[in-house]
Design a protein around this motif. Structure first.
Motif, mmCIF file in Angstrom:
data_model
loop_
_atom_site.group_PDB
_atom_site.id
_atom_site.type_symbol
_atom_site.label_atom_id
_atom_site.label_comp_id
_atom_site.label_asym_id
_atom_site.label_seq_id
_atom_site.Cartn_x
_atom_site.Cartn_y
_atom_site.Cartn_z
ATOM 1 N N ASP A 179 0.874 -1.057 -0.079
ATOM 2 C CA ASP A 179 0.082 0.028 0.003
ATOM 3 C C ASP A 179 0.697 1.291 0.159
ATOM 4 N N TRP A 180 2.043 1.077 0.278
ATOM 5 C CA TRP A 180 3.095 2.461 0.198
ATOM 6 C C TRP A 180 4.246 1.925 -0.322
ATOM 7 N N LEU A 181 5.267 3.027 -0.857
ATOM 8 C CA LEU A 181 6.510 2.389 -1.288
ATOM 9 C C LEU A 181 7.143 3.746 -1.348
ATOM 10 N N VAL A 182 8.726 3.382 -1.432
ATOM 11 C CA VAL A 182 9.565 4.578 -1.976
ATOM 12 C C VAL A 182 10.134 4.207 -3.285
ATOM 13 N N ILE A 183 10.494 5.268 -4.050
ATOM 14 C CA ILE A 183 11.247 4.942 -5.193
ATOM 15 C C ILE A 183 12.439 6.026 -4.988
ATOM 16 N N ARG A 184 13.786 5.206 -5.009
ATOM 17 C CA ARG A 184 14.796 6.258 -5.072
ATOM 18 C C ARG A 184 15.487 6.162 -6.329
ATOM 19 N N LEU A 185 15.633 7.544 -7.050
ATOM 20 C CA LEU A 185 16.413 7.666 -8.538
ATOM 21 C C LEU A 185 17.793 7.821 -8.097
ATOM 22 N N HIS A 186 18.646 6.766 -8.333
ATOM 23 C CA HIS A 186 20.068 7.011 -8.280
ATOM 24 C C HIS A 186 20.667 6.506 -9.919
ATOM 25 N N GLY A 187 21.803 7.083 -10.096
ATOM 26 C CA GLY A 187 22.329 6.904 -11.142
ATOM 27 C C GLY A 187 23.092 5.543 -11.423
ATOM 28 N N GLY A 188 23.750 5.265 -12.377
ATOM 29 C CA GLY A 188 24.574 4.096 -12.466
ATOM 30 C C GLY A 188 26.044 4.370 -12.101
ATOM 31 N N ASP A 189 26.541 5.311 -12.871
ATOM 32 C CA ASP A 189 27.960 5.488 -12.594
ATOM 33 C C ASP A 189 28.110 6.652 -11.807
ATOM 34 N N ARG A 190 28.251 6.311 -10.378
ATOM 35 C CA ARG A 190 28.226 7.474 -9.428
ATOM 36 C C ARG A 190 29.574 8.021 -9.420
ATOM 37 N N LYS A 191 30.724 7.145 -9.439
ATOM 38 C CA LYS A 191 32.135 7.780 -9.404
ATOM 39 C C LYS A 191 32.226 8.805 -10.786
ATOM 40 N N GLY A 192 31.740 8.250 -11.808
ATOM 41 C CA GLY A 192 31.867 8.963 -13.150
ATOM 42 C C GLY A 192 31.190 10.545 -13.242
ATOM 43 N N ILE A 193 30.147 10.327 -12.420
ATOM 44 C CA ILE A 193 29.281 11.782 -12.564
ATOM 45 C C ILE A 193 29.895 12.511 -11.471
ATOM 46 N N GLU A 194 30.374 12.061 -10.426
ATOM 47 C CA GLU A 194 31.267 12.979 -9.507
ATOM 48 C C GLU A 194 32.475 13.463 -9.917
ATOM 49 N N GLU A 195 33.145 12.768 -11.009
ATOM 50 C CA GLU A 195 34.304 13.350 -11.579
ATOM 51 C C GLU A 195 33.838 14.419 -12.328
ATOM 52 N N ARG A 196 33.037 14.260 -13.093
ATOM 53 C CA ARG A 196 32.441 15.259 -14.192
ATOM 54 C C ARG A 196 31.721 16.458 -13.633
ATOM 55 N N SER A 197 31.179 16.167 -12.661
ATOM 56 C CA SER A 197 30.386 17.420 -12.017
ATOM 57 C C SER A 197 31.367 18.136 -10.898
ATOM 58 N N GLY A 198 32.490 17.739 -10.544
ATOM 59 C CA GLY A 198 33.464 17.995 -9.675
ATOM 60 C C GLY A 198 32.834 18.612 -8.177
ATOM 61 N N GLY A 199 31.707 17.742 -7.879
ATOM 62 C CA GLY A 199 30.942 18.061 -6.759
ATOM 63 C C GLY A 199 30.292 19.336 -6.752
ATOM 64 N N ILE A 200 29.852 19.837 -8.027
ATOM 65 C CA ILE A 200 29.052 21.042 -8.151
ATOM 66 C C ILE A 200 27.653 20.421 -8.936
ATOM 67 N N TRP A 201 26.562 20.436 -8.146
ATOM 68 C CA TRP A 201 25.512 19.786 -8.592
ATOM 69 C C TRP A 201 24.336 20.841 -8.815
ATOM 70 N N ASN A 202 24.725 21.633 -10.062
ATOM 71 C CA ASN A 202 23.548 22.769 -10.262
ATOM 72 C C ASN A 202 23.285 22.676 -11.744
ATOM 73 N N LYS A 203 23.473 21.721 -12.416
ATOM 74 C CA LYS A 203 23.125 21.384 -13.853
ATOM 75 C C LYS A 203 22.961 19.958 -14.123
ATOM 76 N N VAL A 204 22.151 19.657 -15.373
ATOM 77 C CA VAL A 204 22.134 18.247 -15.646
ATOM 78 C C VAL A 204 23.126 17.931 -16.679
ATOM 79 N N ILE A 205 23.585 16.710 -16.383
ATOM 80 C CA ILE A 205 25.065 16.179 -16.683
ATOM 81 C C ILE A 205 24.608 15.095 -17.677
ATOM 82 N N ASP A 206 23.823 14.187 -17.028
ATOM 83 C CA ASP A 206 23.363 13.035 -17.709
ATOM 84 C C ASP A 206 21.762 13.097 -17.971
#
Length: 286
Positions: free
Chosen positions: A211-238
């Motif tokens: 009757d209830w659930l949680v959906i958690r949207l995580h990406g696949g390549d965590r390390k890769g997106i961290e490197e490309r974002s540089g820890g700045i999370w203010n734009k869509v990368i993928d």
């Protein structure tokens, strides 16, 4: 009654200045966050299991601060301490040796954890038990796992809703969802980390979902997106345009069945959780 809550996984990101926050420093992040969203995931209390130390539980000061920062209608989804959900200590903490965790599904520890939440409890939409991939060396079978969960449930308070996140895809079957429904447990669906797509799972088990659930949207390549974002999370990368549209369509299917849903969005999913939520809102309300 409201049955869809949308928020992010954690909230203290200075790079959300202009998206969520008035400025990057010297603000009450959660208070400003709660002016934009109606829920958030707390993951900081998950990291609790360290050899030679008792499990680390929420500090009373943090609990009081979080309660004071939000209104009565705001909801938290809280990852329970990993001391409860890890069968073994992480090997990198034990010099590579495999050591069983004596606190695994310990009712006394769970009661202590719930007590530590204090005045925050009425604002908690779900406590989530996140289990790692359980191979046969750590857990004999899915049936054995459910037997352990059943024994645990009989010994713990249930005032706060409890949900299970399992990361062995073989556990997700008709018997598992029937178990959840019979015991008023929630399901946590994870999009990412080698789990089957939420889209296919919802399509397959829509009529069997609890009757209830949680959906958690995580990406696949965590390390890769961290490197490309540089820890700045203010734009869509993928940008995940097609997948996001499919997820939103399934949320519509869930909502039509009256299933209470918490949607938690991680920066790692596309590069900026607030921008992903804006995209979701536009799809939900074109």
């Amino acid at each position: 009654m409201k049955n869809l809550y949308i928020g992010t996984c954690s909230w203290k990101y200075p790079s959300w200045e202009g998206l969520v926050y008035s400025r990057a420093k010297n603000i009450n992040y959660l208070e400003e966050y709660a002016g934009h969203y109606d829920s958030v995931e707390i993951d900081q209390w998950f990291w609790s299991l360290f050899p030679g130390h008792p499990p680390k539980l929420p500090a009373a000061t943090a609990v009081a601060d979080y309660r004071a920062a939000v209104g009565d209608d705001f909801r938290f989804t809280v990852k329970a301490p990993n001391a409860l959900s890890l069968t073994h200590y992480y090997k990198h903490l034990t010099g590579g040796k495999e050591r069983e965790n004596p606190y695994f599904l310990d009712p006394a520890l769970y009661r202590e954890f719930i007590d530590s939440l204090g005045a925050l409890a009425p604002q908690i939409g779900a406590v989530m038990l996140q289990f790692e991939y359980l191979n046969k060396r750590k857990m004999a079978s899915s049936r054995h796992f459910l037997e352990k969960i059943d024994a645990f449930l009989k010994a713990v308070p249930r005032e706060i809703p409890l949900a299970l996140e399992v990361r062995n895809p073989n556990y997700l079957n008709t018997a598992f969802f029937a178990f959840l429904k019979e015991r008023n447990l929630g399901q946590v669906f994870l999009q990412g980390y080698y789990m089957p797509s939420v889209i296919g799972l919802i399509d397959r088990y829509l009529e069997e979902l609890p009757d209830w659930l949680v959906i958690r949207l995580h990406g696949g390549d965590r390390k890769g997106i961290e490197e490309r974002s540089g820890g700045i999370w203010n734009k869509v990368i993928d940008a995940r345009d097609d997948e996001l549209a499919d997820v939103v369509e399934r949320i519509g299917s869930i909502q039509r069945r009256g299933i209470l849903t918490y949607l938690n969005v991680n920066n790692h999913y596309e590069g900026s959780a607030p921008l992903t939520i804006s995209r979701i809102e536009n799809l939900l309300h074109p």
